[in-house]
Design an enzyme around this catalytic site. Structure first.
Site, PDB file in Angstrom:
ATOM      1  N   GLY A  53      -0.771  -7.908   1.020  1.00 29.75           N
ATOM      2  CA  GLY A  53       0.393  -7.369   1.712  1.00 29.75           C
ATOM      3  C   GLY A  53      -0.287  -7.338   3.207  1.00 29.75           C
ATOM      4  O   GLY A  53      -1.159  -7.220   3.604  1.00 29.75           O
TER       5      GLY A  53
ATOM      6  N   LYS B 116      12.268  10.219  -5.445  1.00 28.37           N
ATOM      7  CA  LYS B 116      11.999   8.705  -4.718  1.00 28.37           C
ATOM      8  C   LYS B 116      13.627   8.381  -4.520  1.00 28.37           C
ATOM      9  O   LYS B 116      14.411   8.683  -5.286  1.00 28.37           O
ATOM     10  CB  LYS B 116      11.181   7.868  -5.397  1.00 28.37           C
ATOM     11  CG  LYS B 116      10.721   6.585  -4.707  1.00 28.37           C
ATOM     12  CD  LYS B 116       9.611   7.126  -3.982  1.00 28.37           C
ATOM     13  CE  LYS B 116       8.806   5.828  -3.224  1.00 28.37           C
ATOM     14  NZ  LYS B 116       7.530   6.161  -2.806  1.00 28.37           N
TER      15      LYS B 116
ATOM     16  N   GLY C  13       2.219  -5.544   5.349  1.00 33.65           N
ATOM     17  CA  GLY C  13       3.189  -4.435   5.590  1.00 33.65           C
ATOM     18  C   GLY C  13       2.469  -3.228   6.547  1.00 33.65           C
ATOM     19  O   GLY C  13       1.370  -3.506   6.753  1.00 33.65           O
ATOM     20  N   ASN C  14       3.428  -2.152   6.570  1.00 35.80           N
ATOM     21  CA  ASN C  14       2.759  -1.048   7.407  1.00 35.80           C
ATOM     22  C   ASN C  14       1.287  -0.606   6.779  1.00 35.80           C
ATOM     23  O   ASN C  14       0.586  -0.251   7.686  1.00 35.80           O
ATOM     24  CB  ASN C  14       3.797   0.186   7.446  1.00 35.80           C
ATOM     25  CG  ASN C  14       3.297   1.444   7.853  1.00 35.80           C
ATOM     26  OD1 ASN C  14       2.838   2.160   7.149  1.00 35.80           O
ATOM     27  ND2 ASN C  14       3.148   1.335   9.225  1.00 35.80           N
TER      28      ASN C  14
HETATM   29  N1  GLU Z   1       6.661   6.351   0.868  1.00 33.57           N
HETATM   30  C1  GLU Z   1       5.543   7.056   1.026  1.00 33.57           C
HETATM   31  C2  GLU Z   1       4.788   7.189  -0.148  1.00 33.57           C
HETATM   32  O1  GLU Z   1       5.074   6.413  -1.345  1.00 33.57           O
HETATM   33  C3  GLU Z   1       5.629   8.286   1.803  1.00 33.57           C
HETATM   34  C4  GLU Z   1       6.471   9.300   1.169  1.00 33.57           C
HETATM   35  C5  GLU Z   1       6.708  10.563   2.241  1.00 33.57           C
HETATM   36  O2  GLU Z   1       6.338  10.450   3.287  1.00 33.57           O
HETATM   37  O3  GLU Z   1       7.731  11.252   1.870  1.00 33.57           O
HETATM   38  O4  GLU Z   1       3.981   7.727  -0.524  1.00 33.57           O
END
Ligand code: GLU
Length: 431
Positions: free
Chosen positions: A217, A105, A219-220
């Site tokens: 939420g 992350k 959002g997306n």
């Molecule tokens: N940010 C998204 C998650 O928390 C997607 C991560 C990704 O596609 O690598 O799962």
């Protein structure tokens, strides 16, 4: 009250399951902490000529099953412990859906809502220049997360390729269509949540037709969860939304069901501004009721979909959940604290844990990488069909184990994920 620390929470969850699984000390020590992390500064020339220095992070939790994978968050309250927790959850997420990727992350402490597009572009390019040596299609692959979009991903890809002097679309996923993105990626996380909810309804012999949901939420993830839940016959009767003018959230409710076309960000009918804030006047014109930000939690609905941030359902508000709620599926990462989990467990509410329910995004990111590698792109139906299949079978495996061993769904998901990662570490001879 002690300040919430998401990384402590991720470790607490891991320790409890490691104990249940009887994991050896070496494996526990390896999987409790990230493999590698990078902390760096990003100097950005602002539009007024001054330089602002932002703090950035990339944390790689475990890469035994494949290259690290996980999003980048742009948030003013970002902390390294949040990024560590999220990287850890990415390891379990990729493992529970059985894709050959590890967990990472990243983030930057900033508020993109207060920055111009050019300033954001410079920040994205600066972020890549700092992490260039530790990311790459075969090492660690970022993606969008809170307040980052396909546009940010493309600036980052372009910077990476400029330094590499080569085309490397697989260095980052969640890209926009037309420059290496995959059809279905935008919908993937929200749709994935609902695929698992649909499977749970089947398990309980319940009808989705006219079943109700409340979402935290807008959002997306929330937008596409709302779209698919509505499409398969349910009604989203409440949704909370961040109000960027008042800097606090509100809940909007509508007993007839919120029509997703009003909130989906690329819909011509949307009543949200560019920050995703719902226009209160337009909402009132549609007959939506405006309530407190936390009202979404106490709605008399069958399904709750916390799809905003971590630490939202806690010991102090978990009892606000109505007795009608049968299923909670987490679109967000880490929205339920371990203490609140205990209450949900006792009340027999069926939980589809975050790193299972919201794994659709990373699963589709994996498909995006596969398509980038082949340089051949699938139609949307094919992407979504493959996504549905992956999500449904991951759900099935977790639900079956939970039933067979009589354990809470989160523990069952952890058991499957940790065993897979521990096996990869063992096969490599690390432990
Ligand atoms: N940010 C998204 C998650 O928390 C997607 C991560 C990704 O596609 O690598 O799962």
């Amino acid at each position: 009250m002690e300040k919430f620390n998401p990384f402590k929470m991720a470790q607490q969850q891991f320790d409890a399951v490691a104990e249940k699984l009887g994991l050896d000390g070496g494996t526990r020590a390896l999987l409790r902490v990230p493999e590698r992390e990078m902390h760096f500064t990003i100097p950005v020339r602002m539009d007024d000529g001054t330089v602002k220095v932002f703090q950035g992070f990339r944390v790689q939790h475990n890469t035994s099953r494949g290259p690290g994978k996980g999003g980048i968050r742009f948030h003013p309250e970002e902390t390294v412990d949040t990024v560590r927790a999220l990287a850890t959850w990415m390891t379990w997420k990729c493992a529970v859906v059985d894709i050959p990727l590890g967990g990472s992350k990243g983030g930057a402490i900033c508020d993109p809502r207060e920055m111009s597009m050019l300033e954001q572009e410079r920040l994205c390019r600066g972020w890549i220049r700092k992490v260039y040596d530790i990311i790459g299609p075969e090492m660690d692959v970022p993606a969008p997360d809170v307040m980052t979009t396909g546009q940010h991903m493309l600036w980052m890809m372009d910077e990476y390729e400029t330094i590499a002097r080569a085309k490397k679309p697989g260095v980052i996923t969640g890209k926009m269509l037309g420059a290496g993105g995959s059809l279905g990626r935008t919908e993937a996380t929200g749709y994935g949540v609902i695929y698992t909810v649909r499977e749970a309804f089947k398990d309980f012999g319940m009808q989705i037709q006219n079943a109700t949901a409340s979402i935290q939420g807008a959002g997306n993830v929330a937008q596409y969860a709302c779209e698919l839940f509505t499409e398969i016959g349910g009604k989203v009767v409440a949704m909370s939304c961040w109000d960027n003018n008042e800097k606090k959230p509100y809940t909007y409710s509508c007993d007839d069901g919120i029509d997703p076309k009003y909130i989906i960000s690329n819909s011509p009918d949307r009543i949200t501004d560019k920050f995703g804030t719902i226009d209160p006047q337009k909402a009132a014109d549609l007959g939506w009721k405006k309530e407190d930000g936390d009202a979404w939690l106490s709605k008399d609905v069958t399904v709750l979909l916390p799809s905003a941030k971590e630490n939202e359902i806690r010991i102090d508000n978990v009892n606000d959940i109505a007795s009608t709620v049968k299923i909670i599926a987490s679109g967000a990462n880490g929205p339920i604290t371990p203490e609140a989990d205990e209450v949900i467990k006792k009340r027999n509410i069926f939980l589809i844990p975050d790193f299972l329910a919201n794994a659709g995004g990373v699963t589709c990111s994996y498909f995006e990488q596969v398509q980038n590698n082949m340089n051949y792109y699938w139609p949307k139906e094919e992407v979504l069909q493959k996504l549905d299949q992956k999500m449904s079978s991951a759900y099935r495996a977790v639900a079956d184990l939970s039933k067979e061993k009589g354990v809470y769904m989160r523990d069952a998901a952890y058991m499957i994920a940790i065993e897979r990662v521990a096996l990869a570490c063992k096969l490599r001879g690390l432990v």
